[in-house]
Design a protein around this motif. Sequence first.
Motif, short mmCIF file in Angstrom:
data_model
loop_
_atom_site.label_atom_id
_atom_site.label_comp_id
_atom_site.label_asym_id
_atom_site.label_seq_id
_atom_site.Cartn_x
_atom_site.Cartn_y
_atom_site.Cartn_z
N SER A 132 11.23 0.62 -1.72
CA SER A 132 9.95 1.29 -1.46
C SER A 132 8.87 0.79 -2.39
O SER A 132 9.14 0.13 -3.40
N ILE A 133 7.63 1.11 -2.08
CA ILE A 133 6.47 0.70 -2.86
C ILE A 133 5.79 1.94 -3.41
O ILE A 133 5.85 3.02 -2.80
N PHE A 134 5.16 1.83 -4.59
CA PHE A 134 4.37 2.94 -5.10
C PHE A 134 3.09 2.43 -5.75
O PHE A 134 3.05 2.17 -6.94
N PRO A 135 2.03 2.24 -4.94
CA PRO A 135 0.72 1.94 -5.53
C PRO A 135 0.03 3.25 -5.88
O PRO A 135 -0.32 4.04 -5.01
N ALA A 136 -0.13 3.51 -7.14
CA ALA A 136 -0.65 4.81 -7.55
C ALA A 136 -2.15 4.93 -7.32
O ALA A 136 -2.63 5.91 -6.76
N ILE A 137 -2.92 3.93 -7.77
CA ILE A 137 -4.38 4.02 -7.71
C ILE A 137 -4.92 2.69 -7.20
O ILE A 137 -4.58 1.64 -7.72
N SER A 138 -5.75 2.74 -6.17
CA SER A 138 -6.32 1.49 -5.65
C SER A 138 -7.63 1.77 -4.94
O SER A 138 -8.17 2.88 -5.00
N SER A 139 -8.14 0.77 -4.24
CA SER A 139 -9.46 0.86 -3.62
C SER A 139 -9.41 0.34 -2.19
O SER A 139 -8.81 -0.71 -1.92
N SER A 140 -10.05 1.04 -1.27
CA SER A 140 -10.14 0.59 0.11
C SER A 140 -11.07 -0.60 0.24
O SER A 140 -11.09 -1.26 1.29
N ALA A 141 -11.83 -0.92 -0.82
CA ALA A 141 -12.73 -2.08 -0.79
C ALA A 141 -12.00 -3.38 -1.07
O ALA A 141 -12.55 -4.46 -0.85
N TRP A 142 -10.75 -3.29 -1.57
CA TRP A 142 -10.00 -4.50 -1.87
C TRP A 142 -9.35 -5.06 -0.62
O TRP A 142 -9.13 -4.34 0.35
N ASP A 143 -9.02 -6.33 -0.65
CA ASP A 143 -8.27 -6.91 0.46
C ASP A 143 -6.84 -7.18 0.02
O ASP A 143 -6.42 -6.79 -1.07
N ALA A 144 -6.08 -7.85 0.88
CA ALA A 144 -4.64 -8.01 0.63
C ALA A 144 -4.33 -8.84 -0.60
O ALA A 144 -3.20 -8.85 -1.09
N ASN A 145 -5.30 -9.58 -1.13
CA ASN A 145 -5.07 -10.41 -2.31
C ASN A 145 -5.51 -9.75 -3.60
O ASN A 145 -5.43 -10.36 -4.67
N ALA A 149 -3.90 -3.30 -11.64
CA ALA A 149 -3.24 -3.86 -12.82
C ALA A 149 -1.75 -3.58 -12.80
O ALA A 149 -0.96 -4.37 -13.30
N TYR A 150 -1.36 -2.46 -12.23
CA TYR A 150 0.04 -2.07 -12.24
C TYR A 150 0.43 -1.60 -10.84
O TYR A 150 -0.26 -0.81 -10.23
N TYR A 151 1.54 -2.09 -10.35
CA TYR A 151 2.03 -1.58 -9.08
C TYR A 151 3.54 -1.76 -9.01
O TYR A 151 4.11 -2.71 -9.57
N ASP A 152 4.19 -0.84 -8.35
CA ASP A 152 5.64 -0.79 -8.22
C ASP A 152 5.98 -1.21 -6.79
O ASP A 152 5.65 -0.51 -5.84
N TYR A 153 6.58 -2.37 -6.64
CA TYR A 153 6.66 -2.99 -5.32
C TYR A 153 8.04 -2.79 -4.66
O TYR A 153 8.98 -2.30 -5.27
N SER A 154 8.13 -3.22 -3.39
CA SER A 154 9.31 -2.95 -2.58
C SER A 154 10.51 -3.82 -2.94
O SER A 154 11.62 -3.58 -2.47
N ALA A 173 12.05 -3.30 -14.20
CA ALA A 173 12.54 -2.83 -12.91
C ALA A 173 11.69 -1.64 -12.48
O ALA A 173 11.12 -0.94 -13.32
N GLY A 174 11.58 -1.45 -11.18
CA GLY A 174 10.79 -0.32 -10.68
C GLY A 174 11.39 1.01 -11.13
O GLY A 174 12.57 1.09 -11.47
N PHE A 175 10.60 2.05 -11.10
CA PHE A 175 11.00 3.31 -11.70
C PHE A 175 11.40 4.33 -10.64
O PHE A 175 10.57 4.87 -9.92
N THR A 176 12.71 4.57 -10.56
CA THR A 176 13.23 5.55 -9.62
C THR A 176 13.57 6.87 -10.31
O THR A 176 14.24 7.72 -9.75
N SER A 177 13.13 7.03 -11.54
CA SER A 177 13.12 8.32 -12.21
C SER A 177 11.67 8.59 -12.62
O SER A 177 10.85 7.68 -12.65
N TYR A 178 11.34 9.82 -12.93
CA TYR A 178 9.95 10.17 -13.23
C TYR A 178 9.48 9.42 -14.47
O TYR A 178 10.14 9.40 -15.50
N THR A 179 8.31 8.79 -14.35
CA THR A 179 7.81 7.86 -15.35
C THR A 179 6.31 8.03 -15.55
O THR A 179 5.56 8.17 -14.58
N THR A 180 5.87 7.99 -16.81
CA THR A 180 4.45 7.96 -17.13
C THR A 180 4.01 6.52 -17.35
O THR A 180 4.61 5.80 -18.15
N VAL A 181 2.99 6.10 -16.61
CA VAL A 181 2.41 4.77 -16.78
C VAL A 181 0.95 4.93 -17.20
O VAL A 181 0.20 5.68 -16.59
N THR A 182 0.55 4.23 -18.25
CA THR A 182 -0.83 4.22 -18.73
C THR A 182 -1.35 2.80 -18.70
O THR A 182 -0.73 1.91 -19.29
#
Length: 259
Positions: A132-145, A149-154, A173-182
Amino acid sequence: MKKIIIAILILTTAVCKAQIGIRPGLMFVNSAAPAVFIPTDTAGCKLWSETYFITGLVDGDPISSLFDSSGNFNHLVNTGSNRPIYETNEINGYPVARMTAASSQFFNLTAPISSARPLTYMFLYKKAGAGSIFPAISSSAWDANELPAYYDYSDGNAYFGNNGGSQVKTISAGFTSYTTVTVIASATLDSVFVNGTNVTVTDIAPSFVGIGSFDLIGRLVGTLYATGDLVGVIIYDHALTTAGRVSNENRWRTKYAHY
């Protein structure tokens, strides 16, 4: 005989709970309430939302709105089948907002937040699994490229990088337990902390920050949606000092006991 003063503080609204950051029913004997750090104690807080603010829902209900307690009214909202699901008693007795990519569940911000440097964003989440993927914060103004800064990918990894993916580095490795990212984006450098530990990759350019505005929580671009649990998200309009970062991370660590 000495008088014993007992003060019982009962928190009855989401706003009150947000402002003190503790549960209802806390009792203080012969004492005023101790000072409790909250994100707005640090100036420049643009967004502060946590799922424990929610009232009036039961397990399995869709979440139409998640309150922003920063005072800026940048609430997290959605409608219909795109609404994340309220799940109770998931992290130290507190609820989460559960998202699944199959249901295209995510949040919009009612008022977009500038992604101009410098800034800090923090989130507490758990990805459902390696596929699974978990993009926490992003923008609809961005494109696919254009990546945050941080994203948890599939593919099961968490990444740190800049736009276009040309200088992306695996940080863990991606975080499948609860994790704080700053993520702290200064004028010239990005720093990433995972559960308070600096995992910054130093030999890449700054990430894609500064074009457009943050307006999506749990969705990247196109049809890339999060699958996992969101507990909280905080954004500041400046790069936090070490003291400011640690205060926020320790608050979440104390409240949610996830590391």
